[in-house]
Design a protein around this motif. Structure first.
Motif, PDB file in Angstrom:
ATOM      1  N   ARG A 218       0.839  -1.195   0.000  1.00 15.69           N
ATOM      2  CA  ARG A 218       0.000   0.000   0.000  1.00 15.69           C
ATOM      3  C   ARG A 218       0.884   1.259   0.000  1.00 15.69           C
ATOM      4  O   ARG A 218       2.037   1.230   0.422  1.00 15.69           O
ATOM      5  N   TRP A 219       0.302   2.347  -0.476  1.00 19.44           N
ATOM      6  CA  TRP A 219       1.008   3.627  -0.446  1.00 19.44           C
ATOM      7  C   TRP A 219       0.567   4.359   0.821  1.00 19.44           C
ATOM      8  O   TRP A 219      -0.516   4.922   0.901  1.00 19.44           O
ATOM      9  N   ALA A 220       1.398   4.308   1.828  1.00 14.84           N
ATOM     10  CA  ALA A 220       1.074   4.936   3.104  1.00 14.84           C
ATOM     11  C   ALA A 220       2.364   5.265   3.823  1.00 14.84           C
ATOM     12  O   ALA A 220       3.332   4.498   3.757  1.00 14.84           O
ATOM     13  N   TRP A 221       2.365   6.394   4.497  1.00 18.09           N
ATOM     14  CA  TRP A 221       3.524   6.759   5.308  1.00 18.09           C
ATOM     15  C   TRP A 221       3.147   6.517   6.766  1.00 18.09           C
ATOM     16  O   TRP A 221       2.329   7.219   7.334  1.00 18.09           O
ATOM     17  N   PRO A 222       3.695   5.469   7.376  1.00 18.72           N
ATOM     18  CA  PRO A 222       3.228   5.015   8.690  1.00 18.72           C
ATOM     19  C   PRO A 222       3.708   5.900   9.833  1.00 18.72           C
ATOM     20  O   PRO A 222       4.558   5.510  10.629  1.00 18.72           O
ATOM     21  N   THR A 223       3.165   7.106   9.939  1.00 19.78           N
ATOM     22  CA  THR A 223       3.591   8.024  10.999  1.00 19.78           C
ATOM     23  C   THR A 223       3.275   7.472  12.391  1.00 19.78           C
ATOM     24  O   THR A 223       3.965   7.777  13.357  1.00 19.78           O
ATOM     25  N   GLU A 224       2.237   6.635  12.469  1.00 20.15           N
ATOM     26  CA  GLU A 224       1.888   6.077  13.774  1.00 20.15           C
ATOM     27  C   GLU A 224       2.920   5.078  14.266  1.00 20.15           C
ATOM     28  O   GLU A 224       2.938   4.721  15.440  1.00 20.15           O
ATOM     29  N   ASN A 225       3.793   4.610  13.373  1.00 17.06           N
ATOM     30  CA  ASN A 225       4.785   3.609  13.752  1.00 17.06           C
ATOM     31  C   ASN A 225       6.200   4.173  13.830  1.00 17.06           C
ATOM     32  O   ASN A 225       7.166   3.437  13.876  1.00 17.06           O
ATOM     33  N   LEU A 226       6.318   5.501  13.830  1.00 16.12           N
ATOM     34  CA  LEU A 226       7.653   6.104  13.879  1.00 16.12           C
ATOM     35  C   LEU A 226       8.338   5.879  15.216  1.00 16.12           C
ATOM     36  O   LEU A 226       9.529   6.138  15.361  1.00 16.12           O
ATOM     37  N   ALA A 227       7.574   5.403  16.205  1.00 17.07           N
ATOM     38  CA  ALA A 227       8.202   5.064  17.483  1.00 17.07           C
ATOM     39  C   ALA A 227       9.190   3.925  17.295  1.00 17.07           C
ATOM     40  O   ALA A 227      10.108   3.750  18.100  1.00 17.07           O
ATOM     41  N   GLY A 228       9.029   3.160  16.227  1.00 15.21           N
ATOM     42  CA  GLY A 228       9.956   2.064  15.946  1.00 15.21           C
ATOM     43  C   GLY A 228      11.071   2.468  15.011  1.00 15.21           C
ATOM     44  O   GLY A 228      11.613   1.619  14.302  1.00 15.21           O
ATOM     45  N   VAL A 229      11.427   3.758  15.027  1.00 16.76           N
ATOM     46  CA  VAL A 229      12.453   4.244  14.108  1.00 16.76           C
ATOM     47  C   VAL A 229      13.797   3.574  14.357  1.00 16.76           C
ATOM     48  O   VAL A 229      14.602   3.423  13.440  1.00 16.76           O
ATOM     49  N   HIS A 230      14.033   3.144  15.603  1.00 18.96           N
ATOM     50  CA  HIS A 230      15.295   2.455  15.892  1.00 18.96           C
ATOM     51  C   HIS A 230      15.378   1.135  15.151  1.00 18.96           C
ATOM     52  O   HIS A 230      16.466   0.703  14.757  1.00 18.96           O
ATOM     53  N   ARG A 231      14.234   0.492  14.951  1.00 19.56           N
ATOM     54  CA  ARG A 231      14.223  -0.756  14.188  1.00 19.56           C
ATOM     55  C   ARG A 231      14.517  -0.485  12.720  1.00 19.56           C
ATOM     56  O   ARG A 231      15.222  -1.255  12.065  1.00 19.56           O
ATOM     57  N   LEU A 232      13.988   0.617  12.193  1.00 20.78           N
ATOM     58  CA  LEU A 232      14.274   0.996  10.813  1.00 20.78           C
ATOM     59  C   LEU A 232      15.754   1.306  10.643  1.00 20.78           C
ATOM     60  O   LEU A 232      16.366   0.950   9.629  1.00 20.78           O
ATOM     61  N   ALA A 233      16.332   1.970  11.656  1.00 22.76           N
ATOM     62  CA  ALA A 233      17.762   2.299  11.589  1.00 22.76           C
ATOM     63  C   ALA A 233      18.611   1.030  11.603  1.00 22.76           C
ATOM     64  O   ALA A 233      19.572   0.905  10.830  1.00 22.76           O
ATOM     65  N   LEU A 234      18.252   0.084  12.474  1.00 24.49           N
ATOM     66  CA  LEU A 234      19.004  -1.170  12.545  1.00 24.49           C
ATOM     67  C   LEU A 234      18.885  -1.936  11.235  1.00 24.49           C
ATOM     68  O   LEU A 234      19.873  -2.500  10.735  1.00 24.49           O
ATOM     69  N   LEU A 235      17.684  -1.948  10.656  1.00 24.26           N
ATOM     70  CA  LEU A 235      17.488  -2.590   9.358  1.00 24.26           C
ATOM     71  C   LEU A 235      18.401  -1.965   8.310  1.00 24.26           C
ATOM     72  O   LEU A 235      19.013  -2.669   7.505  1.00 24.26           O
ATOM     73  N   GLY A 236      18.512  -0.649   8.339  1.00 23.93           N
ATOM     74  CA  GLY A 236      19.380   0.038   7.393  1.00 23.93           C
ATOM     75  C   GLY A 236      20.837  -0.339   7.560  1.00 23.93           C
ATOM     76  O   GLY A 236      21.539  -0.585   6.566  1.00 23.93           O
ATOM     77  N   PHE A 237      21.309  -0.427   8.793  1.00 29.08           N
ATOM     78  CA  PHE A 237      22.703  -0.777   9.050  1.00 29.08           C
ATOM     79  C   PHE A 237      23.008  -2.204   8.583  1.00 29.08           C
ATOM     80  O   PHE A 237      24.032  -2.456   7.949  1.00 29.08           O
ATOM     81  N   VAL A 238      22.114  -3.121   8.899  1.00 24.79           N
ATOM     82  CA  VAL A 238      22.334  -4.520   8.533  1.00 24.79           C
ATOM     83  C   VAL A 238      22.332  -4.683   7.017  1.00 24.79           C
ATOM     84  O   VAL A 238      23.201  -5.342   6.437  1.00 24.79           O
TER      85      VAL A 238
END
Length: 289
Positions: A218-238
């Protein structure tokens, strides 16, 4: 030159980079599979690109030569980015419908395609032992897909298309060779992928009416899930670490030599999927492996 014989030390370096990179990619894909319930594919791939740019740009500036921010080889990097963004969107799109081991086994027709493209495009010689190993591997992919079986799903074509785009991108990496540092190659390819992925996601959602089963597209920007930004950062590093290792492997060693070692992803992925999600591969998947 791309068809220059690979020295033993370079060959070993390429193999070690592939094996380590595959471990990183298994972890990345496990995180992707878990996070697709919350985030669309576009967000996850874009997040990986952002982390790569934030980390590699200052690193390249501080290290200097042979790394560079401006490169005349950018068209090759852009071509790799188009292949990666398109192929791996399809790869991850299959995740909610198939076990990780199934998707991975089908995807690993890539080493055979890589070796064939390297022979046709780069003029690399493929000896009988490599041909035998690659053909056995491809036979395993056909068994795992089980195209004539009752359980075959059209979604299984997605990882097969991804395998083709991935193989072409790795041959391009060999074409780039050591004219480019690994850091620069990684920065450009992943950054371009991030620039492409959001327009691709928007355009797909304008053209197709995606049902609820494709919620991860889906085309959506999940602003409600930005609390998990650390998980996105870790995904990026890996993901960045795995991509750098794999790019280095194909830069320093013949593509037809290191391609069969990509298969090490399969047992890594099968073990992780069993441990985390209790996924037991089907008999055809196990036999294909």
């Amino acid at each position: 030159t791309p068809d220059k014989p690979t020295a033993p030390s370079r060959a070993l370096q390429g193999i070690v980079c592939v094996e380590t990179g595959m471990l990183f990619f298994v972890v990345q894909d496990g995180m992707m599979k878990t996070m697709l319930d919350q985030y669309p594919v576009w967000t996850l791939i874009f997040a990986r690109s952002v982390i790569t740019v934030l980390v590699l740009t200052p690193l390249i500036l501080s290290l200097g030569h042979p790394h560079r921010l401006l490169t005349p080889l950018w068209p090759l990097h852009l071509a790799r980015a188009v292949l990666f963004a398109t192929g791996f969107t399809l790869f991850y799109a299959a995740f909610p419908f198939m076990h990780l081991a199934e998707v991975s086994t089908i995807f690993f027709s890539a080493p055979l395609i890589t070796a064939l493209l390297a022979a046709l495009w780069l003029g690399e010689k493929i000896g009988p032992h490599r041909i035998g190993a690659l053909c056995v591997g491809f036979a395993g992919v056909i068994i795992a897909m089980n195209p004539t079986g009752e359980t075959f799903r059209w979604i299984a074509v997605f990882p097969l298309i991804c395998a083709t785009t991935y193989a072409a991108s790795q041959v391009l990496a060999r074409k780039i060779g050591e004219r480019e540092s690994t850091l620069t190659a990684c920065l450009y390819t992943i950054a371009f992928s991030g620039c492409l992925i959001l327009p691709m996601g928007w355009a797909l959602n304008q053209v197709l009416d995606l049902g609820p089963e494709f919620h991860h597209l889906r085309w959506a920007w999940p602003t409600e899930n930005l609390a998990g930004v650390h998980r996105l950062a870790l995904l990026g590093f890996v993901g960045m670490a795995g991509f750098m290792l794999l790019s280095r492997a194909y830069q320093v060693a013949n593509a037809s030599l290191v391609a069969p070692f990509d298969y090490s992803y399969l047992p890594f992925a099968a073990v992780m999927a069993f441990v985390l999600w209790h996924e037991v591969p089907a008999a055809t998947t196990l036999l294909g492996m």
